[in-house]
Design a protein around this motif. Structure first.
Motif, PDB file in Angstrom:
ATOM      1  N   UNK A   1       7.162  -2.050   5.771  1.00 28.37           N
ATOM      2  CA  UNK A   1       6.637  -0.680   5.739  1.00 28.37           C
ATOM      3  C   UNK A   1       5.730  -0.455   4.535  1.00 28.37           C
ATOM      4  N   UNK A   2       5.031  -1.512   4.125  1.00 32.97           N
ATOM      5  CA  UNK A   2       4.076  -1.395   3.029  1.00 32.97           C
ATOM      6  C   UNK A   2       4.700  -1.318   1.655  1.00 32.97           C
ATOM      7  N   UNK A   3       5.986  -1.667   1.531  1.00 32.21           N
ATOM      8  CA  UNK A   3       6.692  -1.639   0.253  1.00 32.21           C
ATOM      9  C   UNK A   3       7.028  -3.064  -0.177  1.00 32.21           C
ATOM     10  N   UNK A   4       7.276  -3.314  -1.458  1.00 31.63           N
ATOM     11  CA  UNK A   4       7.826  -4.606  -1.864  1.00 31.63           C
ATOM     12  C   UNK A   4       9.156  -4.847  -1.161  1.00 31.63           C
TER      13      UNK A   4
ATOM     14  N   UNK B   1       0.803  -1.244   0.000  1.00 28.21           N
ATOM     15  CA  UNK B   1       0.000   0.000   0.000  1.00 28.21           C
ATOM     16  C   UNK B   1       0.825   1.278   0.000  1.00 28.21           C
ATOM     17  N   UNK B   2       2.053   1.207   0.488  1.00 28.35           N
ATOM     18  CA  UNK B   2       2.861   2.423   0.579  1.00 28.35           C
ATOM     19  C   UNK B   2       3.997   2.456  -0.450  1.00 28.35           C
ATOM     20  N   UNK B   3       3.940   1.570  -1.430  1.00 28.55           N
ATOM     21  CA  UNK B   3       4.938   1.615  -2.503  1.00 28.55           C
ATOM     22  C   UNK B   3       4.855   2.947  -3.231  1.00 28.55           C
ATOM     23  N   UNK B   4       5.995   3.429  -3.667  1.00 29.17           N
ATOM     24  CA  UNK B   4       6.038   4.721  -4.345  1.00 29.17           C
ATOM     25  C   UNK B   4       5.683   4.566  -5.823  1.00 29.17           C
ATOM     26  N   UNK B   5       4.787   5.405  -6.283  1.00 35.10           N
ATOM     27  CA  UNK B   5       4.368   5.404  -7.682  1.00 35.10           C
ATOM     28  C   UNK B   5       4.462   6.824  -8.209  1.00 35.10           C
TER      29      UNK B   5
ATOM     30  N   UNK C   1       1.123   4.151  -3.252  1.00 35.68           N
ATOM     31  CA  UNK C   1       0.237   3.372  -4.123  1.00 35.68           C
ATOM     32  C   UNK C   1      -1.204   3.429  -3.650  1.00 35.68           C
ATOM     33  N   UNK C   2      -1.435   3.466  -2.328  1.00 32.33           N
ATOM     34  CA  UNK C   2      -2.812   3.435  -1.844  1.00 32.33           C
ATOM     35  C   UNK C   2      -3.587   4.676  -2.282  1.00 32.33           C
ATOM     36  N   UNK C   3      -2.906   5.813  -2.440  1.00 34.34           N
ATOM     37  CA  UNK C   3      -3.588   7.026  -2.882  1.00 34.34           C
ATOM     38  C   UNK C   3      -3.994   6.881  -4.346  1.00 34.34           C
TER      39      UNK C   3
END
Length: 256
Positions: free
Chosen positions: A222-225, A143-147, A164-166
Motif C-alpha cells: 500500500x505504498x508504505x515500507x 509514496x504513501x508513507x506517513x510523514x 510522502x508523495x505530497x
C-alpha cells in the motif's frame, strides 16, 4: 513547511545512515574551529567549484563537497532529512548498496549543478544533493508513507501527517521553480543540485522497485515500507493535553 519525522521505522539498524550523519558532524566541527584564512583554504581545497569541474580540475570536489556545510542550520536541516528518509532505503537496499547509492547520487547532483552553471565560481557545499537522491528513491518505493510536517505561518504552528508523495512532490516542485528563477551569480541554494539529485535517486531506485514487483509491490505494501508503522501521540497537533485544574494554568502578566 518541513518534515520532523516519519512513521516508518526500519527493520534493522541503519548503520550507514548513522555513520554519514556522524561524519558530516565531525567535518563541520573541524571546520568550525578554523580561523578565517584556514576556513577559506579549507573550502578552496574541498568545496565544489563548477568552473573548475568544467575545466577538468579539482574533480575530488564532487565527492568531498558532500561532507561540508556552510553553517549549523545548513547541517541540521540536511541531517534531519537524512535521518528521516535514509533508514528505510538502507533497510531495503542493504548497507553497501545504499552507501554506493548515496555517493553516486551526491556526485550526480553535483554534476547537475555544474551543467546548470558551468562557469560558476561560487563554491558549492552540502549533503543536500545526495540526500535529494535518497528522497527520490523514497518517493518511488514508499509514496504513501506517513510523514509528519511542521507548518509555520507567522504565528501559526501545527503538525500535520501527510503522505510522502505530497511532501516530496511539493519539495521537488519548489526546487524546479526556484532553480528557474534564481540568479546563479548571487549564490545561495544549489537548486539544480537538489532537483538533479532527486531525479537521479528516483532513476537509480527503479531496478530495486522492479525487482520487488513494481506496481504489485505498491499494491502489496500500500505504498508504505514493509514494516509496522509507528504511532505518535500528538502527531496532529502541537497543543499538549493538560488537566482541567486551573491551578496548573500559568498566569502571564498579572503582577500585583
Amino acid at each position: 513547511m518541513f518534515p520532523i519525522r516519519d512513521h516508518n521505522p526500519s527493520g534493522r539498524t541503519p548503520y550507514v545512515t548513522y555513520a554519514l550523519i556522524a561524519i558530516n558532524i565531525v567535518v563541520f566541527l573541524y571546520s568550525f574551529g578554523l580561523d578565517g584564512r584556514g576556513l577559506n583554504q579549507f573550502y578552496s581545497d574541498y568545496a565544489m567549484f563548477p568552473a573548475r569541474i568544467s575545466q577538468g580540475q579539482d574533480l575530488q570536489g564532487l565527492f568531498t563537497s558532500m561532507f561540508l556545510h556552510g553553517g549549523f542550520m545548513h547541517l541540521a536541516g540536511n541531517m534531519l532529512f537524512l535521518w528521516i528518509f535514509g533508514d528505510n532505503l538502507e533497510d531495503d537496499m542493504g548497507h553497501v548498496p545504499f552507501t554506493l547509492f548515496y555517493l553516486a547520487g551526491g556526485i550526480g547532483a553535483g554534476l547537475a549543478q555544474v551543467i546548470s552553471e558551468p562557469m560558476g565560481t561560487i563554491p558549492t557545499v552540502g549533503a543536500s544533493g545526495a540526500i535529494a537522491a535518497v528522497m527520490g528513491g523514497y518517493l518511488l518505493l514508499y509514496p504513501r508513507a506517513k510523514v509528519d510536517i511542521l507548518l509555520i505561518l507567522i504565528i501559526f504552528f501545527r503538525i500535520f501527517t501527510i503522505p510522502a508523495w505530497v511532501m516530496l512532490g511539493l519539495w521537488f516542485a519548489l526546487q524546479l521553480v526556484n532553480g528557474v528563477n534564481v540568479d546563479p551569480e548571487t549564490g545561495g541554494v544549489a537548486y539544480w543540485a537538489h532537483a538533479g539529485g532527486f531525479i537521479i535517486g528516483f532513476a537509480m531506485a527503479l531496478p530495486l522497485w522492479r525487482r520487488k514487483g513494481g506496481t504489485d509491490y505498491w499494491s502489496k505494501t500500500e505504498g508504505h515500507p514493509p514494516h509496522p508503522e509507528a504511532e505518535y501521540r500528538l502527531s496532529r497537533s502541537n497543543v499538549p493535553t493538560v488537566g482541567r485544574n486551573r491551578s496548573n494554568v500559568p498566569r502571564i502578566g498579572r503582577r500585583r
